[in-house]
Design a protein around this motif. Structure first.
Motif, PDB file in Angstrom:
ATOM      1  N   ILE A  32     -35.137  23.323   3.702  1.00  0.00           N
ATOM      2  CA  ILE A  32     -33.951  23.671   5.130  1.00  0.00           C
ATOM      3  C   ILE A  32     -34.311  24.131   6.494  1.00  0.00           C
ATOM      4  N   LYS A  63     -29.028  31.411   5.072  1.00  0.00           N
ATOM      5  CA  LYS A  63     -30.275  31.298   4.013  1.00  0.00           C
ATOM      6  C   LYS A  63     -30.441  31.488   2.586  1.00  0.00           C
ATOM      7  N   VAL A 117     -28.725  29.723   0.758  1.00  0.00           N
ATOM      8  CA  VAL A 117     -29.643  27.688   0.392  1.00  0.00           C
ATOM      9  C   VAL A 117     -30.968  27.488  -0.627  1.00  0.00           C
ATOM     10  N   ASP A 118     -31.021  29.463  -0.207  1.00  0.00           N
ATOM     11  CA  ASP A 118     -31.918  29.660  -1.504  1.00  0.00           C
ATOM     12  C   ASP A 118     -31.756  29.860  -2.951  1.00  0.00           C
ATOM     13  N   VAL A 169     -34.484  23.993  -2.905  1.00  0.00           N
ATOM     14  CA  VAL A 169     -34.381  23.605  -2.283  1.00  0.00           C
ATOM     15  C   VAL A 169     -34.651  25.400  -1.432  1.00  0.00           C
ATOM     16  N   GLU A 170     -35.505  25.763  -0.650  1.00  0.00           N
ATOM     17  CA  GLU A 170     -35.829  26.587   0.527  1.00  0.00           C
ATOM     18  C   GLU A 170     -35.518  26.656   1.798  1.00  0.00           C
ATOM     19  N   GLY A 171     -34.119  27.615   2.146  1.00  0.00           N
ATOM     20  CA  GLY A 171     -34.262  28.037   3.618  1.00  0.00           C
ATOM     21  C   GLY A 171     -34.993  28.763   4.828  1.00  0.00           C
ATOM     22  N   GLY A 174     -24.555  27.009   3.633  1.00  0.00           N
ATOM     23  CA  GLY A 174     -26.057  26.732   3.289  1.00  0.00           C
ATOM     24  C   GLY A 174     -26.230  26.646   1.635  1.00  0.00           C
ATOM     25  N   LYS A 175     -25.385  26.827   0.369  1.00  0.00           N
ATOM     26  CA  LYS A 175     -25.403  25.900  -0.267  1.00  0.00           C
ATOM     27  C   LYS A 175     -24.790  24.560  -0.017  1.00  0.00           C
ATOM     28  N   ALA A 216     -28.199  22.657   1.323  1.00  0.00           N
ATOM     29  CA  ALA A 216     -28.517  22.393   0.121  1.00  0.00           C
ATOM     30  C   ALA A 216     -28.390  21.050  -0.928  1.00  0.00           C
TER      31      ALA A 216
END
Length: 256
Positions: A58, A77, A80-81, A86-88, A243-244, A247
């Motif tokens: 992402i 981020k 997301v991480d 999944v990686e931001g 972010g989560k 993701a």
């Protein structure tokens, strides 16, 4: 017994009891070959080395003049991480103002650790979170200029079907927390992208009225005031949640 009487019986020799029984029934005994101890291992027992699965990416793409949007981006981020697989990736869009003007506006220098993103690189992402401050209820010119430079991607519809969300910064409570996001949806529509708002998925925190905070059902947000106000913990928490949330959406869309 002759000289050979002391030798070890052949592995193929049928036991005498079995031979006697077979002689009475008239059947012929079948010699069973014992499995060799040196037999090659079967392929079922062989171990294979699997290649690591590439993470979904992402891109958190933003423009930030005074650092408010960047603070949200960094916390986003982190969210997301925090989702497995999944990686931001943080990117900023190019600045369009000359350094002399930025100095007069007392804008801090940009963090060299976050690279500017070439427009062609957008095609490599599985999803996006775009962040920008408001200018009269719409996105800042720097971000608009970036979207205007994606014509080749639009022509080839390289971004069609990819999910995207927004997060914003405004100076006041009535300065465009919602309009800045929803006027940006046109950029996604022409690319065929999927707008993903957070709704009220943040939960009870979206209903608290005991403090000033940015953030709407459209996405995370921060009130910058005259530029000196820092994002509150609630504003940062909503950004992490977004972010989560994004993701999780990207993972669902990429289930084979």
């Amino acid at each position: 017994m002759g000289k050979g009487g002391g030798c070890v019986p052949s592995k193929k020799k049928v036991p005498s009891a079995v031979a006697a029984a077979d002689s009475q029934s008239g059947s012929v005994p079948i010699a069973v070959e014992e499995e060799s101890q040196d037999a090659e291992p079967s392929s079922a027992n062989e171990t294979t080395t699997s290649l690591p699965i590439a993470k979904l990416k992402i891109f958190v793409v933003f423009y930030s003049m005074y650092g408010h949007v960047e603070s949200l981006a960094r916390r986003m981020k982190k969210g997301v991480d925090g989702v497995d697989g999944v990686e931001g990736v943080l990117y900023r869009v190019p600045e369009t103002l000359p350094n002399e003007v930025l100095e007069q506006m007392k804008a801090p220098p940009k963090d060299d650790g976050i690279p500017e993103i070439p427009t062609a690189e957008l095609a490599a992402a599985d999803g996006f979170l775009f962040g920008f401050p408001t200018r009269y209820g719409c996105m800042a010119a720097q971000m608009k200029g970036f979207f205007d430079s994606t014509g080749q991607l639009w022509k080839e519809q390289k971004l069609a079907g990819k999910p995207a969300g927004f997060f914003v910064s405004t100076g006041t409570q009535g300065g465009g927390q919602e309009t800045t996001a929803w006027t940006a949806i046109t950029q996604l529509a022409h690319h065929g992208m999927l707008f993903v708002p957070i709704g009220y998925t943040f939960g009870a925190g979206m209903f608290k009225m005991d403090s000033i905070r940015g953030g709407t059902p459209y996405g995370a947000g921060v009130f910058a005031g005259d530029g000196t106000r820092e994002p509150s913990e609630t504003e940062l928490a909503i950004a992490e949640h977004q972010g989560k949330y994004m993701a999780a959406v990207v993972k669902r869309l990429n289930i084979a």
